[in-house]
Design a protein around this motif. Sequence first.
Motif, PDB file in Angstrom:
ATOM      1  N   ILE A 158      -7.131   4.595  -9.519  1.00 23.52           N
ATOM      2  CA  ILE A 158      -6.005   3.670  -9.324  1.00 23.52           C
ATOM      3  C   ILE A 158      -5.171   3.619 -10.597  1.00 23.52           C
ATOM      4  N   GLY A 201      -0.146   1.434  -2.608  1.00 27.19           N
ATOM      5  CA  GLY A 201      -1.531   0.975  -2.592  1.00 27.19           C
ATOM      6  C   GLY A 201      -1.735  -0.438  -2.102  1.00 27.19           C
ATOM      7  N   ALA A 259      -6.954   6.293   2.274  1.00 33.61           N
ATOM      8  CA  ALA A 259      -7.496   6.730   0.984  1.00 33.61           C
ATOM      9  C   ALA A 259      -9.016   6.622   0.965  1.00 33.61           C
ATOM     10  N   ILE A 306      -2.522   2.535   4.018  1.00 32.20           N
ATOM     11  CA  ILE A 306      -2.651   3.514   2.933  1.00 32.20           C
ATOM     12  C   ILE A 306      -4.060   3.460   2.344  1.00 32.20           C
ATOM     13  N   VAL A 307      -4.525   2.254   2.086  1.00 30.11           N
ATOM     14  CA  VAL A 307      -5.849   2.087   1.486  1.00 30.11           C
ATOM     15  C   VAL A 307      -6.937   2.561   2.449  1.00 30.11           C
ATOM     16  N   ILE A 367      -4.359  -4.086  -4.302  1.00 31.55           N
ATOM     17  CA  ILE A 367      -5.096  -3.008  -3.636  1.00 31.55           C
ATOM     18  C   ILE A 367      -6.415  -3.540  -3.083  1.00 31.55           C
ATOM     19  N   VAL A 419     -12.664   0.510  -2.052  1.00 37.22           N
ATOM     20  CA  VAL A 419     -11.916   1.449  -2.898  1.00 37.22           C
ATOM     21  C   VAL A 419     -12.693   1.781  -4.163  1.00 37.22           C
ATOM     22  N   LEU A 479      -4.426   6.172  -5.806  1.00 41.61           N
ATOM     23  CA  LEU A 479      -3.661   5.008  -5.365  1.00 41.61           C
ATOM     24  C   LEU A 479      -2.852   4.415  -6.507  1.00 41.61           C
TER      25      LEU A 479
END
Length: 325
Positions: free
Chosen positions: A69, A24, A33, A29-30, A53, A64, A46
């Motif tokens: 998370i 994360g 996501a 990746i974020v 993050i 996000v 995540l």
Amino acid sequence: MSDLFTSIKEQVSGKGVRIVLPEGKDERIVGAAARLAAEKVIVPVLLGEESEIAQAAEKAGVSVEGIEIHNPVGDPLFDELVAAFVERRKGKATEEDARKMLVDPNYFGTMLVFTGKADGLVSGAIHSTGDTVRPALQIIKTKPGVSKVAGAMIMVRDAERYLFSDVAINIAPTAADLAENAVVSAETAQIFGIDPRVAMLSFSTKGSAKSEETERVVEATALAKEKAPELTLDGEFQFDAAFVPSVAAQKAPGSVLKGDANVFIFPSLEAGNIGYKIAQRLGNFEAVGPILQGLNAPVNDLSRGCNTEDVYNLALITAAQAVSE
């Protein structure tokens, strides 16, 4: 978006498939996501420290908010997962060992999958293949009848789809490994809309050369036919005899394959890895994967050179594997 991913999205949408992304703190990746969460196709989870993050999200230019998370350090699920890990390892890990190991996001994420709190995992953007695969082999383990994980690539160009395996894991497979890979690869192909016609590749076609290497593929072909007699499968084949009808008619006129193979089992890792990259770079195929085959639940490994689109695509593929289980 290719037809492959359009069909995968239709396949997994509305099923609440949860895919855990342990890395994360990485903006790729974020970013993936955030896109997955916005589209509501699958549910991304995540892992990481919330401040890291948030920093990654800022760099990626995404939000996000609303994404689940977990920070392994101090997470409310930590004790439950520790206990489940100790039980799963059956004397191979103490509680103290488990507490140290589950701070690692790949181990924590794999335990989320094992305990049913997530359906699959995608990692590897900042971790090695070993870091991704090791927890899966220790915790999720291989399916009954499968001794080794193999890595496959789906090769996509316009309406064309092929599966190449093994391109990622086993350096020098035995005949038994190749046979197992053939059967599992055929199952993977079906998940992604490929009606499998499996070619066991070599530098020889039907005895045109003889060596320890070619005989291993001959043996693997026989073993695969015993394991799955219903499969359209044959070998040993040079690639042109497996793929070009006119060459097949000349070199292997009695085969069930008529130059129409679409699943290719390579005799070694070096052959598979070189082969898919030639198709990718010279043939302009999109290489999707690697897809890890043979595990009890899907865990897939990104390349550290991946981009956000790669992460997004592999998360969708992982979800497709999960709904097919």
